[in-house]
Design an enzyme around this catalytic site. Structure first.
Site, PDB file in Angstrom:
ATOM      1  N   SER A 265       0.864  -1.182   0.000  1.00 45.08           N
ATOM      2  CA  SER A 265       0.000   0.000   0.000  1.00 45.08           C
ATOM      3  C   SER A 265       0.899   1.230   0.000  1.00 45.08           C
ATOM      4  O   SER A 265       2.090   1.137   0.344  1.00 45.08           O
ATOM      5  CB  SER A 265      -0.848  -0.012   1.283  1.00 45.08           C
ATOM      6  OG  SER A 265      -1.395   1.268   1.549  1.00 45.08           O
TER       7      SER A 265
ATOM      8  N   TYR B 269      -1.914  -1.163  10.425  1.00 47.09           N
ATOM      9  CA  TYR B 269      -1.898  -1.268   8.951  1.00 47.09           C
ATOM     10  C   TYR B 269      -0.568  -0.738   8.414  1.00 47.09           C
ATOM     11  O   TYR B 269       0.065  -1.379   7.569  1.00 47.09           O
ATOM     12  CB  TYR B 269      -3.075  -0.469   8.391  1.00 47.09           C
ATOM     13  CG  TYR B 269      -3.331  -0.661   6.907  1.00 47.09           C
ATOM     14  CD1 TYR B 269      -4.070  -1.744   6.433  1.00 47.09           C
ATOM     15  CD2 TYR B 269      -2.835   0.249   5.974  1.00 47.09           C
ATOM     16  CE1 TYR B 269      -4.313  -1.910   5.076  1.00 47.09           C
ATOM     17  CE2 TYR B 269      -3.071   0.082   4.617  1.00 47.09           C
ATOM     18  CZ  TYR B 269      -3.818  -0.996   4.173  1.00 47.09           C
ATOM     19  OH  TYR B 269      -4.050  -1.157   2.818  1.00 47.09           O
TER      20      TYR B 269
HETATM   21  P1  NAD Z   1     -11.327  -6.076   0.118  1.00 49.49           P
HETATM   22  O1  NAD Z   1     -11.823  -5.964   1.512  1.00 49.49           O
HETATM   23  O2  NAD Z   1     -12.312  -6.026  -1.007  1.00 49.49           O
HETATM   24  O3  NAD Z   1     -10.443  -7.392  -0.076  1.00 49.49           O
HETATM   25  C1  NAD Z   1      -9.736  -7.987   0.960  1.00 49.49           C
HETATM   26  C2  NAD Z   1      -9.731  -9.467   0.715  1.00 49.49           C
HETATM   27  O4  NAD Z   1      -9.047 -10.110   1.806  1.00 49.49           O
HETATM   28  C3  NAD Z   1     -11.148 -10.052   0.663  1.00 49.49           C
HETATM   29  O5  NAD Z   1     -11.226 -11.032  -0.341  1.00 49.49           O
HETATM   30  C4  NAD Z   1     -11.301 -10.690   2.049  1.00 49.49           C
HETATM   31  O6  NAD Z   1     -12.212 -11.769   2.042  1.00 49.49           O
HETATM   32  C5  NAD Z   1      -9.876 -11.145   2.270  1.00 49.49           C
HETATM   33  N1  NAD Z   1      -9.595 -11.449   3.673  1.00 49.49           N
HETATM   34  C6  NAD Z   1      -9.804 -10.689   4.760  1.00 49.49           C
HETATM   35  N2  NAD Z   1      -9.462 -11.368   5.870  1.00 49.49           N
HETATM   36  C7  NAD Z   1      -9.016 -12.588   5.472  1.00 49.49           C
HETATM   37  C8  NAD Z   1      -8.545 -13.736   6.140  1.00 49.49           C
HETATM   38  N3  NAD Z   1      -8.482 -13.784   7.474  1.00 49.49           N
HETATM   39  N4  NAD Z   1      -8.197 -14.806   5.400  1.00 49.49           N
HETATM   40  C9  NAD Z   1      -8.299 -14.789   4.047  1.00 49.49           C
HETATM   41  N5  NAD Z   1      -8.734 -13.713   3.354  1.00 49.49           N
HETATM   42  C10 NAD Z   1      -9.098 -12.636   4.059  1.00 49.49           C
HETATM   43  O7  NAD Z   1     -10.241  -4.911  -0.053  1.00 49.49           O
HETATM   44  P2  NAD Z   1      -9.231  -4.574  -1.248  1.00 49.49           P
HETATM   45  O8  NAD Z   1      -9.232  -3.103  -1.363  1.00 49.49           O
HETATM   46  O9  NAD Z   1      -9.476  -5.394  -2.448  1.00 49.49           O
HETATM   47  O10 NAD Z   1      -7.841  -4.995  -0.561  1.00 49.49           O
HETATM   48  C11 NAD Z   1      -6.948  -5.961  -1.106  1.00 49.49           C
HETATM   49  C12 NAD Z   1      -5.533  -5.605  -0.681  1.00 49.49           C
HETATM   50  O11 NAD Z   1      -5.162  -4.356  -1.256  1.00 49.49           O
HETATM   51  C13 NAD Z   1      -5.365  -5.455   0.832  1.00 49.49           C
HETATM   52  O12 NAD Z   1      -4.134  -6.032   1.242  1.00 49.49           O
HETATM   53  C14 NAD Z   1      -5.340  -3.935   1.012  1.00 49.49           C
HETATM   54  O13 NAD Z   1      -4.614  -3.560   2.161  1.00 49.49           O
HETATM   55  C15 NAD Z   1      -4.642  -3.518  -0.260  1.00 49.49           C
HETATM   56  N6  NAD Z   1      -4.845  -2.114  -0.635  1.00 49.49           N
HETATM   57  C16 NAD Z   1      -6.106  -1.654  -0.896  1.00 49.49           C
HETATM   58  C17 NAD Z   1      -6.257  -0.305  -1.248  1.00 49.49           C
HETATM   59  C18 NAD Z   1      -7.621   0.299  -1.558  1.00 49.49           C
HETATM   60  O14 NAD Z   1      -7.721   1.518  -1.667  1.00 49.49           O
HETATM   61  N7  NAD Z   1      -8.662  -0.487  -1.752  1.00 49.49           N
HETATM   62  C19 NAD Z   1      -5.142   0.526  -1.331  1.00 49.49           C
HETATM   63  C20 NAD Z   1      -3.891   0.003  -1.062  1.00 49.49           C
HETATM   64  C21 NAD Z   1      -3.748  -1.328  -0.712  1.00 49.49           C
END
Ligand code: NAD
Length: 257
Positions: free
Chosen positions: A139, A152
């Protein structure tokens, strides 16, 4: 790009960025293993839909990325792991003195330790296959801090450090390990926050995006899931063979500040 015969495991891939990366890899011919901690019909349907759309093998494997045994079992169940995308992640926001210990532990386990366990299990498979890509979805918070996001920010900085170590340990092999550091990505989770934020601040939804949600993102534009997936595909490509142990910031200028 052609990944026919290669298997990609994407952790946390039943919503948001994960299925987007899985679809991009499947479109390039890779077999994909989807994952989350649930085991619903919808989870398995997602895998079936991707398999049908792209003519590859797609499986959904339930494994809780908070559990070291489950992390390693996910890779063992996959049976092969040429491309590992560590994507599972959660968030919690609170000042340090009030940060709930169980939230700290869960965020460190899911956002950081899971990447260690899956990588530890996947590297021997990549070595045997003679090729491998580890892509950690970190991130902008792997490079910069914000208040109230202690766990985080610590976990995402940790993922960046882990990526460097894995890159050094595999430097003489056809394996690379990198971290993608996205700014805010337009996912259903973010979509849901826009009307709430606008209401909370008494401003329009456009203003809520520009002045609150994208405060730190100079482009004032969200990334798309497809853009993150595109960067992952680039890291799997021949052009990226010498890119290892680094971060690709895709944050509209956030980390330039
Ligand atoms: P999201 O909540 O849609 O996806 C997160 C995923 O992780 C989901 O599929 C959820 O089921 C899974 N998850 C959560 N806890 C879990 C566990 N205990 N075991 C297995 N799976 C688990 O959010 P996203 O935005 O798609 O995030 C995906 C990644 O991208 C994350 O690591 C997040 O930190 C990172 N990220 C997101 C953003 C953003 O703006 N959306 C920005 C930077 C980084």
């Amino acid at each position: 790009m052609e990944f026919k015969g290669k298997t990609a495991v994407i952790t946390g891939s039943n919503s948001g960025i994960g299925p987007g990366v899985a679809r991009a890899l499947a479109a390039a011919g890779a077999d994909v293993v989807l994952n989350s901690f649930t085991d619903s019909d919808e989870d398995h349907r997602l895998a079936r839909d991707i398999a049908a759309e792209f003519g590859i093998t797609a499986r959904y494997v339930r494994a809780d990325m908070a559990d070291p045994g489950d992390c390693r079992a996910l890779i063992e169940t996959a049976g092969a792991c040429d491309i590992l995308v560590n994507n599972a992640g959660i968030q919690h926001v609170a000042p340090v003195p009030e940060f709930p210990v169980e939230k700290w532990n869960a965020i460190i386990a899911i956002n950081l330790s899971s990447a260690f366990h899956t990588t530890a299990a996947a590297l021997p498979m990549m070595r045997k296959a003679g090729w491998g890509r580890v892509i950690n979805i970190a991130s902008a918070h792997g490079l910069r801090a914000s208040p109230f996001k202690a766990a985080y920010v610590a976990a995402k900085h940790g993922v960046v450090g882990l990526s460097k170590v894995v890159a050094l340990e595999t430097a003489r092999e056809p394996i690379t390990c990198n971290a993608i550091c996205p700014g805010y990505v337009r996912t259903p989770l973010i979509d849901a926050q826009i009307p709430d934020t606008a209401r909370e601040y008494g401003i329009s939804e456009d203003e809520a995006v520009e002045k609150v949600i994208l405060l730190k993102q100079p482009s004032k534009e969200f990334l798309t899931i497809e853009q993150v997936a595109g960067i992952a595909m680039f890291l799997c490509s021949e052009a990226a063979v010498q890119i290892t142990g680094t971060t690709i910031a895709a944050d509209g200028g956030w980390s330039a500040q």
